[in-house]
Enzyme design. Structure first.
Site, PDB file in Angstrom:
ATOM      1  N   ASN A  42      -2.850   0.280  -3.900  1.00 51.16           N
ATOM      2  CA  ASN A  42      -2.583  -0.890  -3.078  1.00 51.16           C
ATOM      3  C   ASN A  42      -3.072  -2.142  -3.791  1.00 51.16           C
ATOM      4  O   ASN A  42      -4.000  -2.095  -4.602  1.00 51.16           O
ATOM      5  CB  ASN A  42      -3.196  -0.771  -1.679  1.00 51.16           C
ATOM      6  CG  ASN A  42      -4.694  -0.954  -1.669  1.00 51.16           C
ATOM      7  OD1 ASN A  42      -5.196  -2.067  -1.628  1.00 51.16           O
ATOM      8  ND2 ASN A  42      -5.421   0.155  -1.699  1.00 51.16           N
ATOM      9  N   ARG A  73      -3.526  -6.451  -2.585  1.00 48.12           N
ATOM     10  CA  ARG A  73      -3.433  -7.264  -1.381  1.00 48.12           C
ATOM     11  C   ARG A  73      -4.155  -8.600  -1.571  1.00 48.12           C
ATOM     12  O   ARG A  73      -5.052  -8.738  -2.399  1.00 48.12           O
ATOM     13  CB  ARG A  73      -4.061  -6.520  -0.193  1.00 48.12           C
ATOM     14  CG  ARG A  73      -5.512  -6.132  -0.426  1.00 48.12           C
ATOM     15  CD  ARG A  73      -6.040  -5.184   0.624  1.00 48.12           C
ATOM     16  NE  ARG A  73      -7.452  -4.885   0.410  1.00 48.12           N
ATOM     17  CZ  ARG A  73      -7.908  -3.941  -0.390  1.00 48.12           C
ATOM     18  NH1 ARG A  73      -7.054  -3.185  -1.059  1.00 48.12           N
ATOM     19  NH2 ARG A  73      -9.200  -3.744  -0.539  1.00 48.12           N
ATOM     20  N   GLY A 112      -2.184  -3.268  14.493  1.00 46.06           N
ATOM     21  CA  GLY A 112      -1.080  -3.109  13.556  1.00 46.06           C
ATOM     22  C   GLY A 112      -0.050  -2.090  14.017  1.00 46.06           C
ATOM     23  O   GLY A 112      -0.226  -1.371  15.008  1.00 46.06           O
ATOM     24  N   ARG A 113       1.014  -2.006  13.270  1.00 48.53           N
ATOM     25  CA  ARG A 113       2.116  -1.094  13.571  1.00 48.53           C
ATOM     26  C   ARG A 113       1.676   0.331  13.223  1.00 48.53           C
ATOM     27  O   ARG A 113       1.500   0.671  12.055  1.00 48.53           O
ATOM     28  CB  ARG A 113       3.337  -1.512  12.764  1.00 48.53           C
ATOM     29  CG  ARG A 113       4.617  -0.760  13.076  1.00 48.53           C
ATOM     30  CD  ARG A 113       5.767  -1.446  12.358  1.00 48.53           C
ATOM     31  NE  ARG A 113       7.040  -0.854  12.684  1.00 48.53           N
ATOM     32  CZ  ARG A 113       7.643   0.073  11.918  1.00 48.53           C
ATOM     33  NH1 ARG A 113       7.063   0.497  10.817  1.00 48.53           N
ATOM     34  NH2 ARG A 113       8.826   0.549  12.266  1.00 48.53           N
ATOM     35  N   SER A 159       0.851  -1.184   0.000  1.00 47.69           N
ATOM     36  CA  SER A 159       0.000   0.000   0.000  1.00 47.69           C
ATOM     37  C   SER A 159       0.888   1.235   0.000  1.00 47.69           C
ATOM     38  O   SER A 159       1.915   1.270   0.693  1.00 47.69           O
ATOM     39  CB  SER A 159      -0.904   0.001   1.237  1.00 47.69           C
ATOM     40  OG  SER A 159      -1.751   1.130   1.236  1.00 47.69           O
ATOM     41  N   HIS A 214       2.845  11.984  -1.534  1.00 47.21           N
ATOM     42  CA  HIS A 214       2.481  13.396  -1.452  1.00 47.21           C
ATOM     43  C   HIS A 214       3.601  14.242  -2.067  1.00 47.21           C
ATOM     44  O   HIS A 214       4.626  14.490  -1.417  1.00 47.21           O
ATOM     45  CB  HIS A 214       2.286  13.820   0.012  1.00 47.21           C
ATOM     46  CG  HIS A 214       1.125  13.176   0.689  1.00 47.21           C
ATOM     47  ND1 HIS A 214      -0.181  13.517   0.418  1.00 47.21           N
ATOM     48  CD2 HIS A 214       1.068  12.213   1.633  1.00 47.21           C
ATOM     49  CE1 HIS A 214      -0.997  12.797   1.167  1.00 47.21           C
ATOM     50  NE2 HIS A 214      -0.265  11.991   1.922  1.00 47.21           N
ATOM     51  N   HIS A 262      -2.336   7.264  -4.754  1.00 47.72           N
ATOM     52  CA  HIS A 262      -2.478   6.148  -3.833  1.00 47.72           C
ATOM     53  C   HIS A 262      -2.652   4.877  -4.641  1.00 47.72           C
ATOM     54  O   HIS A 262      -3.259   4.873  -5.708  1.00 47.72           O
ATOM     55  CB  HIS A 262      -3.695   6.362  -2.933  1.00 47.72           C
ATOM     56  CG  HIS A 262      -4.221   5.099  -2.312  1.00 47.72           C
ATOM     57  ND1 HIS A 262      -5.326   4.421  -2.801  1.00 47.72           N
ATOM     58  CD2 HIS A 262      -3.782   4.374  -1.238  1.00 47.72           C
ATOM     59  CE1 HIS A 262      -5.538   3.345  -2.072  1.00 47.72           C
ATOM     60  NE2 HIS A 262      -4.627   3.298  -1.110  1.00 47.72           N
TER      61      HIS A 262
END
Length: 313
Positions: free
Chosen positions: A117, A119, A268-269, A101, A105, A115
């Protein structure tokens, strides 16, 4: 239905890591072409719950103000609500999720934020075949757009979809328009692109080929847009408008984005989950734009679902 084997999942993992590396290399070349020398740092990490990832982040570049291209492959012992609302049959199952993902900018307001992603999600219950699907897409959020770039972006999306069926582009383009919509603002996040989820209607190999086409298509679509716009001059007022519009990006990602919600609900992180947020953004109280200004045209013309390919006819 064909079910993915461990070898299939490994092939997806290898593609994703290679895609991440190629996207970072391509964007670093654009950074260098603009006179910058910033690079994507590599931050490998592990989760105590299982799995981990590779975060690659570029900050304070000459061309790219902030960019995150994130790979993760995590194990989940008990699926959260964000994953099971549409699939109640997998509530409480163990699962693994892997993907790339990214959000980029740029510094120059003439270059859109972008953007993408791709998965794969696989859920398993003891004694039952796995439940799997792919998801992903890419979308473009311009500040000072031009029709040529918007058309080229959607043409690339159309062309990569075509081998998978005449209806795929229209379906996934409409899904993107519907998904990247800020209901509380009654406006689109940008000019769209492709979005899809729960993709398992084809066999596994065809679905995998499609996400490869989408992942590769992002890089092919975004690099010419950088090249066309990254050296254009801009004013301080245009920079202020870019930061104001970035505020909308932050609002969407924190309020609506499924990936953000999923990451937070799975523990998640946090740095990797929120890397999509720009270093700088702004909110103004009800700004007014002149009726004939490019700022007004962005909001009233570009930020509406539009048949971009129809403009070529």
């Amino acid at each position: 239905m064909q079910h993915p084997t461990s070898d299939d999942i490994q092939r997806v993992r290898e593609f994703l890591l290679d895609l991440q590396a190629r996207i970072c290399a391509g964007l670093e070349q654009r950074e260098q072409a603009g006179g910058g020398n910033a690079e994507f740092i590599i931050d490998d990490w592990q989760r105590p719950e299982g799995g981990g990832g590779r975060s690659r982040v570029l900050q304070e570049g000459t061309v790219i103000e902030k960019g995150g291209v994130m790979f993760s492959h995590i194990d989940i012992k008990n699926l959260p609500a964000s994953a099971t609302a549409r699939h109640p049959e997998i509530a409480g199952a163990k699962a693994q999720a892997l993907g790339v993902s990214l959000v980029i900018h740029p510094k120059n307001p003439n270059v859109p934020t972008s953007h993408a992603n791709v998965r794969l999600f696989v859920a398993e219950r003891e004694g039952q075949p796995p439940i799997w699907w792919f998801g992903g897409g890419f979308d473009l959020t311009p500040f000072y757009p031009n029709d040529d770039d918007c058309i080229a972006w959607h043409q690339k999306a159309h062309d990569l979809c075509q081998p998978f069926g005449d209806e795929v582009y229209a379906k996934h383009k409409a899904w993107c328009d519907d998904y990247f919509y800020l209901k509380h603002r009654d406006e689109q996040r940008g000019i769209g692109g492709l979005f899809f989820d729960d993709l398992n209607e084809w066999d596994f190999e065809t679905c995998f080929q499609y996400i490869q086409a989408v992942g590769n298509g992002y890089l092919a679509a975004i690099l010419p847009i950088f090249e066309n716009n990254q050296d254009k001059p801009y004013s301080e007022a245009q920079r202020e408008f870019q930061l104001y519009r970035r505020g909308r990006y932050v609002e969407f990602n924190l309020v609506y984005d499924r990936g953000t919600i999923f990451g937070l609900q799975t523990g998640g992180r946090i740095e990797s989950i929120l890397v999509s947020l720009p270093n700088l953004a702004a909110w103004s109280y009800r700004p007014e734009w002149d009726n004939d200004s490019p700022e007004k045209r962005l909001i009233e013309y570009y930020l509406k679902p539009r048949d971009w390919l129809g403009l070529q006819q």
